[in-house]
Design an enzyme around this catalytic site. Structure first.
Site, PDB file in Angstrom:
ATOM      1  N   ASN A   9       0.447  -1.358  -0.480  1.00  0.00           N
ATOM      2  CA  ASN A   9      -0.149  -0.059   0.023  1.00  0.00           C
ATOM      3  C   ASN A   9       1.262   1.082  -0.143  1.00  0.00           C
ATOM      4  O   ASN A   9       1.980   1.727   1.289  1.00  0.00           O
ATOM      5  CB  ASN A   9      -1.296   0.172   1.516  1.00  0.00           C
ATOM      6  CG  ASN A   9      -1.435   0.943   1.597  1.00  0.00           C
ATOM      7  OD1 ASN A   9      -1.273   1.965   0.652  1.00  0.00           O
ATOM      8  ND2 ASN A   9      -2.321   1.491   2.249  1.00  0.00           N
ATOM      9  N   TRP A  10       1.146   1.954  -0.935  1.00  0.00           N
ATOM     10  CA  TRP A  10       1.976   2.643  -0.936  1.00  0.00           C
ATOM     11  C   TRP A  10       1.131   4.539  -0.563  1.00  0.00           C
ATOM     12  O   TRP A  10       1.998   5.738  -0.467  1.00  0.00           O
ATOM     13  CB  TRP A  10       1.928   3.184  -2.993  1.00  0.00           C
ATOM     14  CG  TRP A  10       2.837   2.467  -3.233  1.00  0.00           C
ATOM     15  CD1 TRP A  10       3.375   1.084  -2.748  1.00  0.00           C
ATOM     16  CD2 TRP A  10       3.660   2.329  -5.213  1.00  0.00           C
ATOM     17  NE1 TRP A  10       4.255   0.491  -4.132  1.00  0.00           N
ATOM     18  CE2 TRP A  10       4.106   1.317  -4.884  1.00  0.00           C
ATOM     19  CE3 TRP A  10       3.468   3.292  -6.135  1.00  0.00           C
ATOM     20  CZ2 TRP A  10       5.119   1.116  -6.423  1.00  0.00           C
ATOM     21  CZ3 TRP A  10       4.517   3.190  -6.896  1.00  0.00           C
ATOM     22  CH2 TRP A  10       4.679   1.671  -7.374  1.00  0.00           C
ATOM     23  N   LYS A  11       0.464   3.887  -0.357  1.00  0.00           N
ATOM     24  CA  LYS A  11      -1.007   5.476   0.556  1.00  0.00           C
ATOM     25  C   LYS A  11      -0.703   6.830  -0.671  1.00  0.00           C
ATOM     26  O   LYS A  11      -0.731   6.370  -1.710  1.00  0.00           O
ATOM     27  CB  LYS A  11      -0.365   5.418   1.790  1.00  0.00           C
ATOM     28  CG  LYS A  11      -0.431   3.744   2.779  1.00  0.00           C
ATOM     29  CD  LYS A  11       0.193   4.287   4.156  1.00  0.00           C
ATOM     30  CE  LYS A  11       0.416   3.286   5.048  1.00  0.00           C
ATOM     31  NZ  LYS A  11       0.069   3.455   6.135  1.00  0.00           N
ATOM     32  N   HIS A  95      -9.300   0.611   5.674  1.00  0.00           N
ATOM     33  CA  HIS A  95      -7.777   1.009   5.543  1.00  0.00           C
ATOM     34  C   HIS A  95      -8.497   1.682   6.593  1.00  0.00           C
ATOM     35  O   HIS A  95      -9.064   2.609   7.122  1.00  0.00           O
ATOM     36  CB  HIS A  95      -6.831   1.246   5.192  1.00  0.00           C
ATOM     37  CG  HIS A  95      -5.856   1.333   5.956  1.00  0.00           C
ATOM     38  ND1 HIS A  95      -4.900   2.370   6.052  1.00  0.00           N
ATOM     39  CD2 HIS A  95      -4.591   0.683   5.606  1.00  0.00           C
ATOM     40  CE1 HIS A  95      -3.840   1.944   6.542  1.00  0.00           C
ATOM     41  NE2 HIS A  95      -3.861   0.956   5.854  1.00  0.00           N
ATOM     42  N   GLU A  97      -6.668   4.254   8.294  1.00  0.00           N
ATOM     43  CA  GLU A  97      -6.527   5.164   7.761  1.00  0.00           C
ATOM     44  C   GLU A  97      -7.988   5.891   7.262  1.00  0.00           C
ATOM     45  O   GLU A  97      -8.268   7.425   7.598  1.00  0.00           O
ATOM     46  CB  GLU A  97      -5.292   5.565   7.489  1.00  0.00           C
ATOM     47  CG  GLU A  97      -4.345   5.622   8.268  1.00  0.00           C
ATOM     48  CD  GLU A  97      -3.089   5.323   7.216  1.00  0.00           C
ATOM     49  OE1 GLU A  97      -2.993   4.942   5.563  1.00  0.00           O
ATOM     50  OE2 GLU A  97      -1.938   4.622   7.578  1.00  0.00           O
ATOM     51  N   GLU A 167      -5.011  -5.460  10.792  1.00  0.00           N
ATOM     52  CA  GLU A 167      -4.251  -4.524  10.902  1.00  0.00           C
ATOM     53  C   GLU A 167      -4.332  -4.597  12.486  1.00  0.00           C
ATOM     54  O   GLU A 167      -4.869  -2.973  12.066  1.00  0.00           O
ATOM     55  CB  GLU A 167      -3.983  -3.867   9.876  1.00  0.00           C
ATOM     56  CG  GLU A 167      -4.123  -4.539   8.424  1.00  0.00           C
ATOM     57  CD  GLU A 167      -3.318  -3.022   7.172  1.00  0.00           C
ATOM     58  OE1 GLU A 167      -2.515  -3.787   7.132  1.00  0.00           O
ATOM     59  OE2 GLU A 167      -3.621  -1.777   7.707  1.00  0.00           O
ATOM     60  N   GLY A 173       2.959   1.126  10.707  1.00  0.00           N
ATOM     61  CA  GLY A 173       3.861   2.740  10.544  1.00  0.00           C
ATOM     62  C   GLY A 173       4.606   2.859  12.021  1.00  0.00           C
ATOM     63  O   GLY A 173       4.739   3.986  11.954  1.00  0.00           O
ATOM     64  N   SER A 212       3.561  -2.835  10.492  1.00  0.00           N
ATOM     65  CA  SER A 212       4.871  -3.153  10.483  1.00  0.00           C
ATOM     66  C   SER A 212       5.877  -4.072   9.798  1.00  0.00           C
ATOM     67  O   SER A 212       6.614  -4.590  10.058  1.00  0.00           O
ATOM     68  CB  SER A 212       5.780  -2.364  11.926  1.00  0.00           C
ATOM     69  OG  SER A 212       5.252  -1.123  12.530  1.00  0.00           O
ATOM     70  N   GLY A 233       2.672  -1.448   4.472  1.00  0.00           N
ATOM     71  CA  GLY A 233       3.013  -0.248   4.075  1.00  0.00           C
ATOM     72  C   GLY A 233       4.414   0.207   3.808  1.00  0.00           C
ATOM     73  O   GLY A 233       5.205  -0.112   2.440  1.00  0.00           O
ATOM     74  N   GLY A 234       4.664   1.428   4.882  1.00  0.00           N
ATOM     75  CA  GLY A 234       6.185   1.865   4.444  1.00  0.00           C
ATOM     76  C   GLY A 234       6.933   1.173   4.035  1.00  0.00           C
ATOM     77  O   GLY A 234       8.033   1.742   2.731  1.00  0.00           O
TER      78      GLY A 234
HETATM   79  C1  PEP Z   1      -0.489  -0.123   6.339  1.00  0.00           C
HETATM   80  O1  PEP Z   1      -0.716   1.076   6.640  1.00  0.00           O
HETATM   81  O2  PEP Z   1      -1.476  -1.151   6.134  1.00  0.00           O
HETATM   82  C2  PEP Z   1       0.399  -0.842   7.182  1.00  0.00           C
HETATM   83  C3  PEP Z   1       0.612  -2.525   7.050  1.00  0.00           C
HETATM   84  O3  PEP Z   1       1.974   0.344   7.433  1.00  0.00           O
HETATM   85  P1  PEP Z   1       2.939  -0.188   8.031  1.00  0.00           P
HETATM   86  O4  PEP Z   1       3.289  -1.282   6.701  1.00  0.00           O
HETATM   87  O5  PEP Z   1       3.959   1.018   7.232  1.00  0.00           O
HETATM   88  O6  PEP Z   1       2.666  -0.349   9.531  1.00  0.00           O
END
Ligand code: PEP
Length: 256
Positions: A9-11, A95, A97, A167, A173, A212, A233-234
């Site tokens: 997920n590049w957000k 999600h 967010e 999640e 994050g 993470s 994500g990241g």
């Molecule tokens: C996400 O936003 O779905 C996520 C899992 O982010 P991260 O891997 O950065 O924790």
């Protein structure tokens, strides 16, 4: 073992040229990875361009969100049909967010799942508890409520096309991932819940973990019987890290 799914997920990150650079490297690094589904969710603005670069590669496209209507006077929104048209095969829905910053509820998540299936997009439905909820021992109650609300009105024939993403909000994050045991406990309970509601179909539904995920923890997470993939994500913004995650070390696993 279900076919694993690793989704990035590049957000709200990457210009088109940054996306191109990332995809070119990813293509290189994931060449021949045929026993796994690899998915990326770039921002809307890059999808059309990237679809051409992904032709012939195992990497598929996902949308980060969608709107429930097919078309019409909904300024600023994008429909599931438009996303399918531009090349997406999956859509991330609910999600944390989106729930947190855009007030999405289990009810809107439910409508988006229907919209997604209507357009033949596979929904990746996110659920997860906050840190306070975990500290109060409410994790299982929260995810159960989210699932029940999200899947309301769906029959087994529709549920089989879903991917569920557990999640925990406190792990997104933050650099602090759920331990493989913590994640497995929730995945296992989710699988039981889905089996109760939908029967055998639930055994074929992929439940992926997000929060993470990085090269250092993916092997252990994927060794758990009920973890069928990861939402990243990241680390998905770094081609080497994401490719290493997609090439996690496979170990035999059996569900009880
Ligand atoms: C996400 O936003 O779905 C996520 C899992 O982010 P991260 O891997 O950065 O924790």
């Amino acid at each position: 073992m279900l076919r694993p799914l690793i989704a990035g997920n590049w957000k709200m990150n990457t210009t088109i040229s940054q996306g191109v650079e990332l995809v070119m490297r990813l293509r290189e690094l994931t060449r021949g990875a045929e026993d796994i589904d690899i998915v990326i969710a770039p921002p809307y603005t890059s999808i059309y361009h990237l679809r051409f670069l992904l032709a012939g590669s195992p990497i598929k496209l996902a949308a980060q969100n969608l709107y429930i209507e097919k078309n019409g006077a909904y300024t600023g929104e994008v429909s599931a049909e438009m996303l399918r048209d531009v090349g997406c095969e999956y859509a991330i829905i609910g999600h944390s967010e989106r729930r947190r910053y855009f007030n999405e509820t289990d009810e809107t998540v439910n409508k988006k799942i229907f919209a997604s299936l209507r357009a033949n997009l596979k929904p990746v439905v996110c659920v997860g508890e906050t840190l306070d909820e975990r500290k109060d021992n409410k994790t299982l109650g929260v995810v159960k409520r989210q699932i029940k609300g999200a899947l309301k009105g769906l029959g087994p024939g529709m549920v089989k096309d879903l991917v569920l993403a557990y999640e925990p909000v406190w792990a997104i994050g933050t650099g602090i991932n759920a331990t493989p045991e913590q994640a497995e406990e929730v995945h296992n309970r989710l699988r039981d819940l889905l089996c109760e509601e939908y029967g055998m179909v639930a055994n074929d539904l992929r439940i992926i973990y997000g929060g993470s995920v990085k090269p250092e923890n993916i092997d252990e997470l994927m060794a758990q019987p009920n973890i069928d993939g990861a939402l990243v994500g990241g680390a998905s913004l770094n081609a080497d890290d994401f490719a290493r995650i997609a090439r996690f070390k496979k170990s035999p696993k059996g569900r009880s």
